[in-house]
Structure formats: C-alpha cells, structure tokens
Design a protein around this motif. Sequence first.
Motif, short mmCIF file in Angstrom:
data_model
loop_
_atom_site.label_atom_id
_atom_site.label_comp_id
_atom_site.label_asym_id
_atom_site.label_seq_id
_atom_site.Cartn_x
_atom_site.Cartn_y
_atom_site.Cartn_z
N GLU A 66 -0.11 -2.31 -8.64
CA GLU A 66 -0.10 -2.76 -7.25
C GLU A 66 -0.24 -1.58 -6.30
N MET A 67 0.45 -0.50 -6.61
CA MET A 67 0.41 0.69 -5.76
C MET A 67 -1.00 1.29 -5.70
N ALA A 68 -1.68 1.37 -6.85
CA ALA A 68 -3.03 1.93 -6.89
C ALA A 68 -4.00 1.13 -6.03
N VAL A 69 -3.91 -0.22 -6.11
CA VAL A 69 -4.82 -1.07 -5.33
C VAL A 69 -4.54 -0.92 -3.84
N VAL A 70 -3.27 -0.92 -3.46
CA VAL A 70 -2.91 -0.81 -2.04
C VAL A 70 -3.42 0.51 -1.47
N ASN A 71 -3.33 1.58 -2.26
CA ASN A 71 -3.83 2.88 -1.79
C ASN A 71 -5.35 2.82 -1.56
N ASN A 72 -6.07 2.21 -2.50
CA ASN A 72 -7.52 2.11 -2.36
C ASN A 72 -7.92 1.25 -1.15
N ILE A 73 -7.14 0.20 -0.90
CA ILE A 73 -7.41 -0.63 0.29
C ILE A 73 -7.20 0.20 1.56
N GLY A 74 -6.18 1.06 1.54
CA GLY A 74 -5.98 1.94 2.68
C GLY A 74 -7.16 2.84 2.93
N ILE A 75 -7.80 3.31 1.85
CA ILE A 75 -8.98 4.16 1.99
C ILE A 75 -10.13 3.39 2.64
N LEU A 76 -10.27 2.11 2.24
CA LEU A 76 -11.30 1.28 2.87
C LEU A 76 -11.06 1.14 4.37
N TYR A 77 -9.81 0.96 4.76
CA TYR A 77 -9.50 0.85 6.19
C TYR A 77 -9.83 2.16 6.92
N VAL A 78 -9.61 3.29 6.26
CA VAL A 78 -9.97 4.57 6.87
C VAL A 78 -11.47 4.64 7.11
N GLU A 79 -12.25 4.21 6.11
CA GLU A 79 -13.71 4.23 6.26
C GLU A 79 -14.17 3.30 7.39
N GLU A 80 -13.44 2.21 7.59
CA GLU A 80 -13.79 1.26 8.65
C GLU A 80 -13.17 1.66 10.00
#
Length: 550
Positions: free
Chosen positions: A109-123
């Motif tokens: 769960e932690m790994a996915v949430v971190n990757n989603i945060g990266i997507l938000y940074v890109e957006e």
Amino acid sequence: MRIHTYAILLLLLSIFPLKLLAQNNAQSSVVDQINLGVKYLSEKEYIKSIEELIEAKEIALRNEWYAQAFNATINIGTNYFLMLDYGEAFRYYLKAYEIAIKHLGKSQEMAVVNNIGILYVEEKDLPKAKESFFKAYEIAKDLDDNEIIGTYGINLALVLNKMGELDQAEKYIEEALPILKIRSNVLLLAKIAKAENLFLREQYVQAERLALDILPQINNLSLINEGATVNDKITLLLLISKIYEKQKQFKKAQKYVLMARAAQLNIEERIESYGSLADLYGETNEFHKAMAYKDSVLLATDSLYAIKNMALFKSEKVKFQIQNYQNELLESKKLLKQEKQFFYTLIFSVILIMGFLLWIYKNNSLKHKQRKRIVELELAKEKSDHLLIEEKHREKVAMELLEKERLKNELDIKNRELTAKAMYLASRNELIEEVVQSLSINTQITTNTPLKNQVNDLKKHLKKDTQWDSFFVHFEELNQGFLDRLRSQHPKLTPNDIRFLTFLYMNLSNKEIASLLNITPESCRKRKERISKKMNVPEGLPLHAYLSAI
C-alpha cells in the motif's frame, strides 16, 4: 527546479522484480513472465513490457496469486508513467492499490501511495502530492522502518518546500538526517532539501555554504545508480545558481547553470536551464545570448510537446493492441468454457457407468458378505466366551488388589495416629524442657533444695519416659519386620541408633526428633551423619529414602 528527483528514483526502483517463491510450475512461469516484462521496461520497450505484464496479471488474478498480480499491475502503471500517459498510469496504480488493500499488506500500500504522489507532482497538483506522500510517510511510521521513514520524509519535505511550508519541511528534514546515515544518496538528497529550505528562507550565505559542501560529495558518489546521481547533481547546480542570482553574482550563477545544462539529457530539464540562462544574461546586458536562450526555451518547449504527443500516440496504440489482446483472451475463455462443459459431461457419464457397475458388484458380493458375517458371528461368540473368562479373572485380581489397598490404607491410618502420638510426646517433652530451663535459671529455686530436687526429677523424666515403650511396641505392630530387617542388615547399630532411625523412618524433622530425644537440633544432625556413615549409606542418597527401601 525539480523538487522530486528522489521521488522519481523511488518509482523506478519499484519496477525491479520481486524475488517470489514459486509455489508450482505455473506460478513460477508467471514470475518469469513478470521478470521479462520488467526487463523490457528497463530497455524502454514499453509495448512488449505491457503485453507480458497484462498476461501475467490476468493469470495471477485468476489463480489468486495476489503478490504476483500486484507486482505486474504496478509495473504496468510504471510503463504508462514513463510513456507520459499519466491518466492510464493512475488507473493501474489504483488497481494495484486495491489489490494491496484487500489481499496484501502495508508495504505494498505504501509503495503505491508514493507512486501516486509522484503522479500528482508531475501534474503540478502539489496539495494532492503532499497528501499522498504524507500517507506513505505515516504507513512507514507504522511499519517502523527508519530508512523508509527518512526517505518518504524527504519526499514530503521537497513538496513542502515548493509549497512554501518551510517550517514543516524543516521538521521532516531534521528528522530524516540522523536516520539516513547508511544511505549515502538519500542523505545527500536530504542535505539538498535542507539547502533549498535555507534558500527559500533567504538565508543565502548558509544555503551557499551547505550546497558547495554537498557538490563534491555528489561528484565522488559511485555506489548508487548513476542516473539518480546526475539528477541530484543537476538539482544542486540549479540551486547554487539561484543562490548566486539572489546575491547579484550573475557570472557565478551563469557558470553553475551551464554546468547543469551540460549534465542534462532530457528536454524538460533543459527548458528550466534555458530560462535561467536567458534571465541571467539579461541581467549582465548580454542581450544577444539572452535572446538565443529565449529561442532555445521555445524550441525545447515545442520539442517537448512533440515528444509528449508521440508518447501519447504510442500509448493509445498500446491501448488498442491491449484491447485486441483482451478480445482474443475473451474468445479463448469462451472456448475454454465450452471445453470444460464437454469435459464435465464426459465425467458425469463415466460416473454413471461406474455407478452401475459398482451396483452390480455390490449385489454379487452381498451374499458372500452374508456368509462371511455368519462365520464372523460364530467366531465372535467364541471370543466373547473367552473374554468373559478373562473378565472374571481380572475381577478376582482386582478384588485382591482392593484388599491389599484396604490393608495398606488401614496401616497408613495407624501410622498417622502413631506419628500424631509421637508429635504429642515431642511437644510435651519440649514444653517440659522449656519449664525445666526456665526453673533452672531462677535464683530462688537454685537456693531451694526441695524445689531443685523436683526440677532434677523432671529432667530424669525427660530421659526415662515409660510411654515410649508402648510407643515402640505399637510401631513394631504396625511396621512388622522393619526393625528385624534393620538389625539384620546393620548389626552394628545400637539401641539408641535404632530408636533414632525409628523416628527418622516416621519422617519426623530434626527439631522434632531432638525434642523427643531431649537433645539439640545440631546434635540431631550430627547423629544422623554419624549413623549414615556407620550404615554405609551411598553418598547423595537421603537416609530417610534408604530406610524406606529396607
């Protein structure tokens, strides 16, 4: 300045294959297929990678191999991320998140949430990025993993720096610095975040000192992935340039921007460098260079749009191919369903035939079983008669044992009565001895001859008590043969020794025996040792245990 250099590194690290223990050949094949998809991903062959990973995901979900399904799904999302299709990447990350929540644990769960945060940074959605990174950080806290806590804390601090929440950012940086000493690359990124925080606070001298101290460390770092080192170095060089720009040292600022541009390989990073160089050359009145870099910004922006459009075209092409693959997979499933129905019909027919044959077999064997049953009943009757005889014999033996047990219980009761009598005599003698001692030290009695004679009579009474004779007669009646066996095995024992051993056989304590014999407990203990040696009792064996075995 990019604020998520290490966040991108974390996402790339997540694509490496998990070392999964295959439960069987099919599961091992799925793991190999995921590894192949990851290999294609690392080689930037995104279409091949997605094809392999989607097939592996479908097989894993069908067989409920959730660890493999999660690994395949999150890597599909990473493919789309690197193809700049953030919407599709987000969709697969959400699927991976659902698998992690329902079937796996906090680490996934932690790994996915971190990757989603990266997507938000890109957006450029920094509040959402902050929310995701904070959730990953909180999960790391629950897992109590210092390395991950420090790493996600730095991700969070970089976003907070960008959002202007400098005090919060500083808190996470200071927390991470002590626990990241064994991770050189992450520690350097933490220091970069610290330098950026100082810069945003307009503490330019301290920021410059820290940044210049970090730069040679990044140049000498060879233990981490080279791409991550280059990204961190570019971030640091651009930060140093901005520090000098704020201090009006434009030539130094130009120097560090040029160094950053020389290390940059992708167009998106160069756009920022070109913009900084255009501003800096404008400050030094070198307008022709400023205009040239302004043109470079426009060209790079156009190129970036072209690249993104091409990436999106490839992404749509991949989606179309995947759709075709899914249609083929659906047809394959229909065919497989028909084959299963035929197979089930065949099995049902075979079962009916086997059932009929079994009925015939049972019908033919029933008579044989009846005849066999008659023989078994006759044998059982004979066995029952034999068992009845044995049961009567066991009852006779049991009655004998009960009689022995009854006699033993009676003997135990009488022994307890005898022990109680001995205890009474010991208590009485002890009381008499205390009275005698009390009277002996009384000065009035020592000067009174009649009273003194009476005290002496009491002392003699302690040494000669006629009730003891009846006590030993009673003891001999209850424990017939014990004294005879004792005298036979140890003829050297004196009457006093035998008397002492009788009390010990009754399990009286040293104090009780001493009271009965009118001696001190210490004398009792020494007499016990002396008699043990006389009887040659083995060393380590208690005398009472030895007597009980006679």
